[in-house]
Design an enzyme around this catalytic site. Structure first.
Site, PDB file in Angstrom:
ATOM      1  N   SER A 127       0.076  -3.861  -2.022  1.00 43.88           N
ATOM      2  CA  SER A 127       1.387  -4.249  -2.546  1.00 43.88           C
ATOM      3  C   SER A 127       1.964  -5.402  -1.738  1.00 43.88           C
ATOM      4  O   SER A 127       1.707  -5.520  -0.532  1.00 43.88           O
ATOM      5  CB  SER A 127       2.346  -3.049  -2.470  1.00 43.88           C
ATOM      6  OG  SER A 127       3.681  -3.452  -2.709  1.00 43.88           O
ATOM      7  N   TYR A 152       6.663   3.495   1.732  1.00 38.30           N
ATOM      8  CA  TYR A 152       5.718   3.059   0.709  1.00 38.30           C
ATOM      9  C   TYR A 152       4.876   1.899   1.228  1.00 38.30           C
ATOM     10  O   TYR A 152       3.643   1.907   1.130  1.00 38.30           O
ATOM     11  CB  TYR A 152       6.474   2.652  -0.558  1.00 38.30           C
ATOM     12  CG  TYR A 152       5.615   1.964  -1.589  1.00 38.30           C
ATOM     13  CD1 TYR A 152       4.648   2.669  -2.298  1.00 38.30           C
ATOM     14  CD2 TYR A 152       5.751   0.604  -1.853  1.00 38.30           C
ATOM     15  CE1 TYR A 152       3.840   2.046  -3.243  1.00 38.30           C
ATOM     16  CE2 TYR A 152       4.964  -0.033  -2.791  1.00 38.30           C
ATOM     17  CZ  TYR A 152       3.999   0.694  -3.485  1.00 38.30           C
ATOM     18  OH  TYR A 152       3.209   0.071  -4.406  1.00 38.30           O
TER      19      TYR A 152
END
Length: 334
Positions: A127, A152
């Site tokens: 990501s 995350y």
């Protein structure tokens, strides 16, 4: 090829599975259909795939090691694309253990299954959030990513480190893909493009964080899928060149990391304007402070992707948003 796609009911996973099927690959989709967002949307994505020749589906969690091992043993994948994960930056502040379960425990299960099955290539979703507190733009895979600002993001960086270990120890070819703000038809309802569309369609005010001073490298779904396919078809190889260890994106092991983004950041307020133009209405903006775990700007340097695959995303935001809004109106009947 036989390709196992985890997260196949997800936004990127469903588009990727369809693309692989269309080119003649045999695909096994694997997904737990969790309720992080509306499972009906996930089931509707799958309905577009299940009737297709060459697609099968397993409903199970990555954390269920026995189920995952059975899927590998039955299907015998040649290549694997791991897109399943607990997504979302802000949700990681509310339910951090879900990220450990899916993104860490689940990922080690994938790595072990790939090792045991002698998989030719594992491509996995990282990501853009791994860049965290980094303020040097554009974000390059050559930059260090040592300061994540959400759990995350930390789990995604951990995935890259775990993958490198398996590439080094077991010669498992792995490629990590850092996606940048993906949008388009069948998108995720928890992401800002979808949230904005929902409010504009209803004529409701929009919450705009950081007082609208965000910019994002919005990347259309077809561009993301093309990048995944290009990298899937090019397994990295081990190379006896110590200079490769100077970059966090390369290694002497069969390991690579790439950004996939449009390389054209767009101010959030401009993105909202394009949505409004496509819907044919204006709405009120509520300007709010930046949220915890968020970053002001994202901007992808895609030179490594272009160099190694002869590809870089190219869909203008105006074109991509128009396609997204067309799908949204049709799907929701607005």
């Amino acid at each position: 090829m036989r390709v196992l796609v985890t997260g196949a009911a997800g936004f990127i996973g469903a588009h990727l599975a369809r693309r692989l099927i269309e080119r003649g690959d045999e695909v096994l989709g694997y997904d737990d259909l969790n309720p992080y967002y509306d499972p009906q949307l996930k089931r509707d994505r799958l309905e577009k795939l299940v009737p297709a020749d060459g697609f099968r589906f397993v409903h199970a969690r990555l954390e269920d090691r026995d189920a995952l091992d059975r899927a590998f043993a039955d299907f015998r994948p040649q290549r694997v694309v791991n897109l399943a994960a607990q997504a979302g930056v802000r949700y990681s502040l509310e339910n951090p253990r879900a990220y450990v379960d899916s993104n860490l425990v689940g990922f080690i299960n994938v790595l072990e299954a790939c090792r045991a099955s002698a998989v030719e290539h594992l491509v996995y979703a990282s990501s853009s959030s791994v860049y965290g507190a980094n303020r040097e733009l554009p974000f390059s895979v050559e930059h260090p990513v040592d300061h994540p600002v959400s759990l995350y993001a930390a789990t995604k960086k951990a995935n890259e480190l775990m993958a490198h270990t398996y590439s080094h120890l077991y010669a498992l070819p792995t490629t990590g893909l850092r996606f940048f703000t993906v949008y388009g038809p069948w998108g995720r309802p928890d992401m800002s493009p979808f949230l904005f569309a929902k409010r504009i369609a209803a004529g409701e005010p929009i919450d705009v964080f950081n007082h609208g001073r965000h910019s994002r490298d919005f990347t259309y779904i077809d561009d993301i899928v093309e990048g995944v396919v290009r990298t899937l078809d090019r397994p990295p190889t081990a190379q006896d060149d110590p200079a490769l260890l100077a970059s966090p994106a390369t290694s002497t092991a069969p390991y690579r990391v790439y950004n996939i983004g449009s390389h054209r950041p767009v101010e959030l307020l401009r993105y909202i304007e394009v949505l409004e133009e496509c819907f044919g209405r204006r709405v009120q903006r509520r300007l709010l402070p930046m949220q915890p775990g968020d970053v002001p700007d994202t901007y992808a340097d895609v030179e490594a992707l272009r160099r190694d695959t002869s590809y870089a995303p190219s869909t203008p935001v105006e074109e991509g948003v128009a396609k997204f809004v067309g799908w949204y109106r049709d799907y929701y009947g607005v």
